[in-house]
Structures are given as structure tokens and as C-alpha cells.
Enzyme design. Structure first.
Site, short mmCIF file in Angstrom:
data_model
loop_
_atom_site.label_atom_id
_atom_site.label_comp_id
_atom_site.label_asym_id
_atom_site.label_seq_id
_atom_site.Cartn_x
_atom_site.Cartn_y
_atom_site.Cartn_z
N GLU A 164 0.87 0.46 3.93
CA GLU A 164 1.85 0.25 5.00
C GLU A 164 1.55 -1.13 5.56
O GLU A 164 0.56 -1.30 6.27
CB GLU A 164 1.70 1.31 6.10
CG GLU A 164 1.87 2.74 5.63
CD GLU A 164 3.28 3.04 5.18
OE1 GLU A 164 4.20 2.26 5.48
OE2 GLU A 164 3.47 4.05 4.50
N CYS B 180 4.47 -1.98 13.95
CA CYS B 180 4.91 -2.40 12.62
C CYS B 180 6.40 -2.17 12.44
O CYS B 180 7.05 -2.85 11.65
CB CYS B 180 4.14 -1.63 11.56
SG CYS B 180 4.25 0.15 11.83
P1 NAP Z 1 -5.64 -6.23 9.04
O1 NAP Z 1 -6.35 -7.41 9.55
O2 NAP Z 1 -5.08 -6.27 7.68
O3 NAP Z 1 -6.69 -5.03 9.19
C1 NAP Z 1 -6.32 -3.72 8.87
C2 NAP Z 1 -7.56 -2.92 8.52
O4 NAP Z 1 -8.11 -3.39 7.30
C3 NAP Z 1 -8.68 -2.99 9.54
O5 NAP Z 1 -9.27 -1.72 9.65
C4 NAP Z 1 -9.64 -3.99 8.92
O6 NAP Z 1 -10.96 -3.83 9.36
C5 NAP Z 1 -9.51 -3.61 7.48
N1 NAP Z 1 -9.94 -4.62 6.52
C6 NAP Z 1 -9.88 -5.96 6.65
N2 NAP Z 1 -10.34 -6.55 5.53
C7 NAP Z 1 -10.71 -5.54 4.68
C8 NAP Z 1 -11.25 -5.50 3.38
N3 NAP Z 1 -11.51 -6.61 2.69
N4 NAP Z 1 -11.52 -4.31 2.83
C9 NAP Z 1 -11.26 -3.17 3.48
N5 NAP Z 1 -10.73 -3.15 4.73
C10 NAP Z 1 -10.45 -4.32 5.31
O7 NAP Z 1 -4.43 -5.81 9.99
P2 NAP Z 1 -4.41 -5.69 11.59
O8 NAP Z 1 -4.50 -7.07 12.16
O9 NAP Z 1 -5.37 -4.66 12.06
O10 NAP Z 1 -2.97 -5.08 11.84
C11 NAP Z 1 -1.81 -5.85 12.04
C12 NAP Z 1 -0.90 -5.78 10.84
O11 NAP Z 1 -0.72 -4.42 10.44
C13 NAP Z 1 0.48 -6.30 11.12
O12 NAP Z 1 0.86 -7.17 10.12
C14 NAP Z 1 1.37 -5.06 11.09
O13 NAP Z 1 2.68 -5.28 10.67
C15 NAP Z 1 0.65 -4.17 10.16
N6 NAP Z 1 0.94 -2.78 10.49
C16 NAP Z 1 1.68 -2.04 9.63
C17 NAP Z 1 1.96 -0.72 9.92
C18 NAP Z 1 2.76 0.14 9.00
O14 NAP Z 1 2.75 1.36 9.17
N7 NAP Z 1 3.46 -0.40 8.05
C19 NAP Z 1 1.46 -0.15 11.09
C20 NAP Z 1 0.71 -0.94 11.94
C21 NAP Z 1 0.45 -2.26 11.62
P3 NAP Z 1 -11.55 -4.73 10.56
O15 NAP Z 1 -10.73 -4.45 11.76
O16 NAP Z 1 -12.95 -4.21 10.67
O17 NAP Z 1 -11.46 -6.13 10.12
#
Ligand code: NAP
Length: 522
Positions: free
Chosen positions: A261, A300
Site C-alpha cells: 500500500e 494515504c
Molecule cells: P516509509 O518511510 O516508506 O516507511 C514505512 C515503513 O517502512 C516504516 O515502518 C519504516 O520503518 C519501514 N522501512 C523503511 N525502510 C525499510 C527497509 N529498508 N526495510 C524494511 N522496512 C523499512 O513511509 P512513511 O514515511 O512512514 O509513510 C508515508 C508514506 O506512506 C506516504 O507516501 C503515504 O502515501 C504512504 N501511505 C500509504 C498508505 C496506504 O494504505 N496506501 C497508508 C499510509 C501511508 P522506520 O519508520 O523505522 O524507518
């Protein structure tokens, strides 16, 4: 609960609460910039934690029926409901949530757990799922085929985004536990406090079998190096991280299922009949303002692109500006405040960078100047208007209270604009014309995971563009990640292997009798 010194978050792994070996990352109060907690996953043995979930958690869950597992979800919902005020306080402190924002995250999680407790109970004593009925495969009627869904044999690894630390945790957990698959949850570090305290409440209540639920507070570390065949990953977050997970060596080598997602440039479309002064126009304006300001636009599913008939563009901008003026921005703990800060200074910088990237293709048609505090991660709502074809408007997600008005000439152009998002989670269409609404769904369904059709008859009863319901699918094609979550009991299939069983009719009939048809109860 709320301490002056930062609290040190612990992870729940292998049936024990554990701390990382270093100080870890700070979790902030985005209203003041103060550090409220610390999270570290350094030195934690994630291979052992995954093994524990597979070897202890899975058998414990599989020993009981879907019906019993559904009852666990109901018990979790009760435990969480009893302490809502604590969760709201943490959501305000660590996510900058207003009470309404926290409600979406906290009450949304509880409602989702209750929904799966209720619908899952209907699966009763079944051992697995079935699709359709046994069908003859050859001249001999005794040789038949049947499609079963058998729960996968690994761990459900849930990696979540920062914006829904509660709902993101429980909407995924509810479905996996109901399927009989142990959960290893990793909330985003920035807002993990709420997830940790909720899991602690559930662990203390001793609802689940040992090993059924694990939680990692802090970075993912080497987690993905220890996945193996039978595990499944459900990820919510940025497209970039989603791609890195899909491409991870071990994830590819073991052929893991990965549900993503990711970000999405959702649109709201005003029909040609939605002239200023109509009920449809008012509903459209109300929904956009709600989407831009709830959780400060950090959803999102939030509306990023406002697709309006060119003739109504100026009136739409004026009405949106008037409505945005009435939303008080400030400390989310203050009565009457409708929009709090973004989750962090980094997110504020990311929104500012997004605005700079769109500057050459848009004009700013509304921007509130005053922001409450220089220390907090506040951003005032911004409304843009696309000039020319504005490709970046359809490519760059600005994760904050920002949306762009994109005028259209005719219906075909309106649909083409919505599709330029490259695949989105949700689109909403506002019109009193049932033919236009139906044709919008038939056209935009191919590029959107959910289509909300609003006419005045459901103006006050629909649940909103951005609200994800447990009974409806959540996910979108293309850049939205191509994932599917929830959707009632449809969601269970991600945690089941669909297998075609071929054999003698009596054996298949016996198997069908031990299975439940998930489609019958959704
Ligand atoms: P993110 O930076 O991609 O992080 C998401 C998750 O992935 C966090 O738990 C992060 O951990 C983890 N992560 C980061 N690098 C990783 C790796 N190499 N291996 C495994 N896990 C890893 O996203 P965010 O800033 O939290 O969220 C914002 C984004 O999410 C926006 O773009 C939004 O559109 C999207 N979003 C989508 C939905 C949907 O349902 N489609 C819902 C909500 C948000 P850490 O925090 O420990 O770095």
C-alpha cells in the site's frame, strides 16, 4: 503515562519485552518539538523472534478454529476500548492528532477488530476456506476438482507507515490472526509509541496464544534477511520503501507474497451538473476541506487533485478558500482546533520541497499565512491551481494539507485527468446525475481501488472519501502499490494458499465439508 523524561520503548519478541542496545531514535511531540520517547532495535535477535512466531505462535493459533480466533479479536477490541483516553493522549503527543484525528486511528482500529470478530465468527469450526463447489474434471464423474484456501505456514510480517500507528497495526493484525497466521508487526519508528502501548495492553490481558503477536519498536534492521518461504509481507508506506522490500534478495529468493500500500494521488471529481449553488457543489467542497485538514492531510487516501469543470474552477477555489479559513490550525489539544501539525519537521520539509517542485506548474490560489509555532511541525493549508498540463501534479504526492485544482473541459478529459495518477487508492465523484455516476465508476474502476459516488441522497450518510472500511477493499493499482487489503473476508486470502485439489468425489466432498466459503459471509 505521559512522562517528562522520554520513555524507552521496548519490543515484544519471543514472548518477552526487550530493549535495544543503544539509545535509539527519538520520537517527537510535533507540536513542541520535544522528545517524548526513544526506540531502538539494535542488538535484537530478529531471526530468533521470527522462529518463535513460526514454531510457537503458529501451532497455537492453528490449534483453534476461525471462530475462536475471531473471539480473540473481539477481546482485543474490548481491551483497547477500555483505555481509549490513553490512546488519544499518546496520539496527540506523538502524532499531533486532534481528538477527531485520533478517533480515526484509534476508533477505526477498534471498529475493524470488532468487524472481523463478528464476520469471522461466521466461519465457525471450519479448518480452511473453499471457493465454489467440487466440479467434475473428466468423463468419470468420480474424478473432481475443488479450490481450497489453506492458511500459509509462516509469519505475517507487517511493516507500517507513521500516519496510522493504531489502525495500521490492527487492521492488518485482525485479518492475519483470523487466518491463523502469527503476526510480526513493525510500526514506523516516528510514531511507534501508541502501537507499543496498545500491544502491551493486549499482552497483559493474556488473550492470544504465546507467540501469536510480536512487535518490533525501532528500525527494521536485518529483519528481511530472515524471512523464508511461507511468510507473507504486508507493507504500507512510501513507494520507494515498498520497492526496496519487493526487491530484497531474500524476499525474491523465497518467492514471498508482498502486499504493498503505497502513495497515491487520489482525485475528487465534480460532475458537469455540480454548479455553484447546488447541493452537489456544497458536498464536494465540504469533503475536500475535510480531506485536506483531517490528520493535516497525512492520509494515504486524502484528496490531492480536485478535478472541476473549467467553468466552475474560480467558484470552487473561492468556496474552498472560505471553508479552509474556518479551520483553526494549532495545538491539537486546544478546544476548537481543527488541524494540528504534521508528524515531524522532516515531513514539513518534505511538504515544502513538494510545493517547490510544483511551483513551475501551478499557481498558489490559497495559503493561510499564520502558523502557530516555529517549534512545531505546522504547515498551513495550501490550495494550488494547475497551469497547463502540469505533469508533476499527477506524479508527486505532497503528504500534507495541500491539494491542486485541475480544471477539465468535458467528461472524457475529466476521466483522463483522474487516470493520470497512474493508479490510485480512491476517487470520489460528486453529481446528482445517476448516469454520470455509473459511467464514472465503470470508467475509473480500472485505475482505482475504490470509487465513492456521492449524490445528495447520501450526502449526509456516506462515510467519506478517505475513510477505509473493513468491509470494502483498500488498495489501488499501479503506483498505489497494486495491493489489496481488507474487503471483508476477501482479505483472508492473502494469508491462504489457493490450491486446486483433484481427486475422488467422496474425498473432495469431505474436504468441502470441513471448509468455509469466505464469500458467503463478507
Ligand atoms: P516509509 O518511510 O516508506 O516507511 C514505512 C515503513 O517502512 C516504516 O515502518 C519504516 O520503518 C519501514 N522501512 C523503511 N525502510 C525499510 C527497509 N529498508 N526495510 C524494511 N522496512 C523499512 O513511509 P512513511 O514515511 O512512514 O509513510 C508515508 C508514506 O506512506 C506516504 O507516501 C503515504 O502515501 C504512504 N501511505 C500509504 C498508505 C496506504 O494504505 N496506501 C497508508 C499510509 C501511508 P522506520 O519508520 O523505522 O524507518
Amino acid at each position: 503515562m505521559i512522562a517528562t523524561d522520554p520513555i524507552v520503548l521496548e519490543s515484544f519478541l519471543g514472548g518477552r519485552w526487550l530493549r535495544g542496545t543503544d539509545r535509539g531514535s527519538p520520537l517527537l511531540d510535533p507540536t513542541s518539538g520535544e522528545t517524548v520517547a526513544l526506540a531502538s532495535s539494535s542488538g535484537l535477535d530478529l531471526a530468533a523472534a521470527l522462529s518463535y512466531a513460526r514454531e510457537i505462535g503458529r501451532p497455537g493459533l492453528r490449534r483453534v478454529t476461525y471462530g475462536r480466533r475471531a473471539s480473540y479479536l473481539g477481546a482485543i477490541a474490548e481491551v483497547l476500548s477500555a483505555r481509549k483516553e490513553e490512546w488519544y493522549a499518546i496520539a496527540r503527543r506523538n502524532s499531533g492528532n486532534t481528538r477527531a484525528d485520533a478517533g480515526i486511528d484509534v476508533d477505526g482500529a477498534i471498529g475493524t477488530l470488532k468487524y472481523f470478530a463478528r464476520t469471522g465468527a461466521a466461519l465457525g469450526e471450519a479448518e480452511f476456506l473453499v471457493e465454489g463447489a467440487p466440479a467434475r474434471l473428466a468423463r468419470d464423474p468420480n474424478f473432481q476438482g475443488l479450490h481450497l484456501g489453506i492458511p500459509i505456514e509462516g509469519v505475517a510480517i507487517h511493516i507500517n507507515a507513521y500516519n496510522f500507528p493504531s489502525w495500521g497495526l490492527w487492521e492488518k493484525t485482525a485479518v492475519a490472526l483470523l487466518a491463523g497466521v502469527p503476526v510480526f508487526a513493525k510500526p514506523a519508528t516516528a510514531t511507534a509509541w501508541l502501537a507499543v502501548e496498545m500491544v502491551r495492553a493486549v499482552v497483559d490481558a493474556a488473550i492470544l496464544p504465546d507467540g501469536a503477536l510480536s512487535l518490533l519498536a525501532g528500525g527494521a534492521g536485518d529483519l528481511l534477511d530472515h524471512v523464508r518461504f511461507g511468510d507473507a509481507i504486508a507493507f504500507t508506506g512510501s513507494a520507494q520503501t515498498g520497492e526496496a522490500i519487493r526487491l530484497h534478495r531474500r524476499v525474491r529468493a523465497e518467492g514471498l507474497r508482498v502486499n504493498v500500500e503505497a502513495d497515491s494521488l487520489n482525485a475528487a471529481l465534480l460532475g458537469p451538473d455540480g454548479a455553484p449553488g447546488t447541493a452537489v457543489f456544497d458536498l464536494f467542497v465540504r469533503e475536500i476541506v475535510r480531506e485536506m485538514t483531517v490528520k493535516a492531510g497525512q492520509k494515504c487516501t486524502a484528496i490531492r487533485r480536485i478535478v472541476v469543470p473549467a467553468a466552475f474552477a474560480d467558484a470552487s477555489i473561492a468556496a474552498l478558500g472560505d471553508a479552509l479559513d474556518r479551520v483553526a490550525v494549532g495545538d491539537p489539544g486546544t478546544e476548537g482546533v481543527g488541524m494540528g501539525p504534521l508528524v515531524s519537521a522532516e515531513q514539513r520539509a518534505s511538504v515544502e520541497a513538494g510545493l517547490a517542485a510544483l511551483a513551475n506548474e501551478t499557481t498558489v490560489v490559497y495559503r493561510r499565512e499564520a502558523v502557530p509555532s516555529a517549534d512545531g511541525a505546522f504547515v498551513a493549508p495550501v490550495l494550488l491551481r494547475a497551469t497547463g498540463s502540469a505533469p508533476s501534479v499527477h506524479e508527486r504526492e505532497i503528504f500534507g494539507p495541500v491539494a491542486t485544482v485541475v480544471p477539465y473541459g468535458d467528461e472524457r478529459e475529466a476521466y483522463a485527468i483522474a487516470r493520470r495518477g497512474g493508479g490510485s487508492l480512491a476517487v470520489s465523484v460528486f453529481s446528482a446525475d445517476p448516469v454520470f455516476l455509473a459511467s464514472s465508476a465503470a470508467t475509473l474502476g480500472a485505475s482505482h481501488g475504490r470509487v465513492l459516488l456521492v449524490d445528495p441522497s447520501i450526502g449526509d450518510s456516506h462515510t467519506g472519501h478517505g475513510i477505509v472500511l473493513p468491509s470494502c477493499l483498500h488498495g489501488g493499482p499501479g503506483r498505489a502499490g497494486n495491493g489489496e487489503e481488507l474487503g471483508g473476508l476477501r482479505g483472508l486470502w492473502f494469508y491462504h494458499q489457493r490450491t486446486a485439489v483433484q481427486g475422488p468425489a467422496p474425498v473432495l466432498a469431505e474436504l468441502a465439508g470441513r471448509a468455509a466459503n469466505s464469500a458467503a459471509f463478507s
